[in-house]
Design an enzyme around this catalytic site. Structure first.
Site, PDB file in Angstrom:
ATOM      1  N   ASP A 141      -0.731  -5.662  -1.321  1.00  0.00           N
ATOM      2  CA  ASP A 141      -1.775  -6.010  -0.343  1.00  0.00           C
ATOM      3  C   ASP A 141      -2.632  -7.217  -0.728  1.00  0.00           C
ATOM      4  OD1 ASP A 141      -0.776  -3.719   0.786  1.00  0.00           O
ATOM      5  OD2 ASP A 141      -2.543  -2.494   0.375  1.00  0.00           O
ATOM      6  N   CYS A 188      -4.760   1.539  -2.958  1.00  0.00           N
ATOM      7  CA  CYS A 188      -3.334   1.386  -2.653  1.00  0.00           C
ATOM      8  C   CYS A 188      -2.453   1.240  -3.891  1.00  0.00           C
ATOM      9  CB  CYS A 188      -3.139   0.203  -1.714  1.00  0.00           C
ATOM     10  SG  CYS A 188      -3.881   0.466  -0.079  1.00  0.00           S
ATOM     11  N   LYS A 227       3.213  -1.724   5.375  1.00  0.00           N
ATOM     12  CA  LYS A 227       2.950  -0.302   5.131  1.00  0.00           C
ATOM     13  C   LYS A 227       1.735   0.129   5.955  1.00  0.00           C
ATOM     14  CE  LYS A 227       0.329  -0.795   0.754  1.00  0.00           C
ATOM     15  NZ  LYS A 227      -0.951  -0.194   1.189  1.00  0.00           N
TER      16      LYS A 227
END
Length: 229
Positions: free
Chosen positions: A24, A166, A133
């Site tokens: 990310d 995450c 995702k």
């Protein structure tokens, strides 16, 4: 085989049967004006993390490791985010921020938008895999597990943001699926206070994996004596 200096002990792996996972590294999480910044989180210390990830990616690519880039987010109508029947609807700070500030609706973590894009400094190359995702864990509703197993990959090296959300979520899920997870601590950054970073790293090295850093990772893949020779 490569032996990486790590906590709580060194770990040995084969680079071609390992993957470097970049979690990310989007404007949402690493840039002023992105989701985390707008939600009140401090992103002022992300620039060194970006540079360290660039270094780790270059070393991993040269060693023949697979590079996987994750992008967290949803369609611009947020159907993929889940409605009130999903805990994600209630806990996602991006969704909560947009409910508080309706003018941001459709801008935070929406596929195709600036917030969703990877930061300019980090660019996937041919042979890398880019995966969207919809939740914190990169194993949830993605083909990650099958992509790794089909390549015989068992060792995962993690970088990215946020360490305590995450990154840790994906590493933990990997642990339950019998993957060996290593996090490069100086190529990650937390969402929240510094203690969140320390707690995540403590959890990982004590219960779920290993903790190392970019310098040791690069030296393990390309030892200094080998570079001199």
């Amino acid at each position: 085989m490569t032996t990486l200096n790590a906590r709580p002990e060194a770990i040995t792996f084969s680079a071609p049967q390992s993957a470097l996972i970049v979690v990310d590294m989007q404007n949402a999480y690493a840039s002023p004006g992105g989701y985390l910044d707008l939600a009140g989180f401090d992103v002022s210390a992300t620039r060194p993390v970006i540079e360290n990830i660039k270094t780790a990616v270059a070393a991993a690519r040269a060693a023949g490791m697979l590079i996987i880039w994750f992008q967290n987010g949803w369609d611009d109508q947020y159907v993929e985010a889940g409605g009130p029947g999903s805990p994600n609807f209630h806990k996602s700070n991006a969704l909560k921020t947009m409910r508080k500030r309706p003018e941001l609706q459709g801008k935070l973590l929406a596929k195709g938008g600036w917030d969703y894009q990877l930061v300019d400094e980090l660019v996937p190359e041919a042979g890398d895999i880019v995966l969207p995702k919809p939740r914190y864990s990169g194993f949830f509703n993605t083909p990650l597990d099958s992509l790794l197993r089909s390549r015989g990959i068992r060792h995962l090296v993690f970088t990215g943001i946020a360490t305590n959300v995450c990154v840790e979520s994906t590493l933990r899920d990997g642990f339950f699926l019998e993957y060996f997870g290593v996090v490069l601590e100086d190529a990650t950054h937390q969402a929240g206070p510094e203690f969140a970073q320390k707690a995540a790293l403590f959890n990982i090295e004590t219960f779920f994996g290993w903790v190392s850093n970019v310098a040791d990772f690069c030296d393990a893949l390309n030892p200094p004596l080998a570079r001199i020779a």
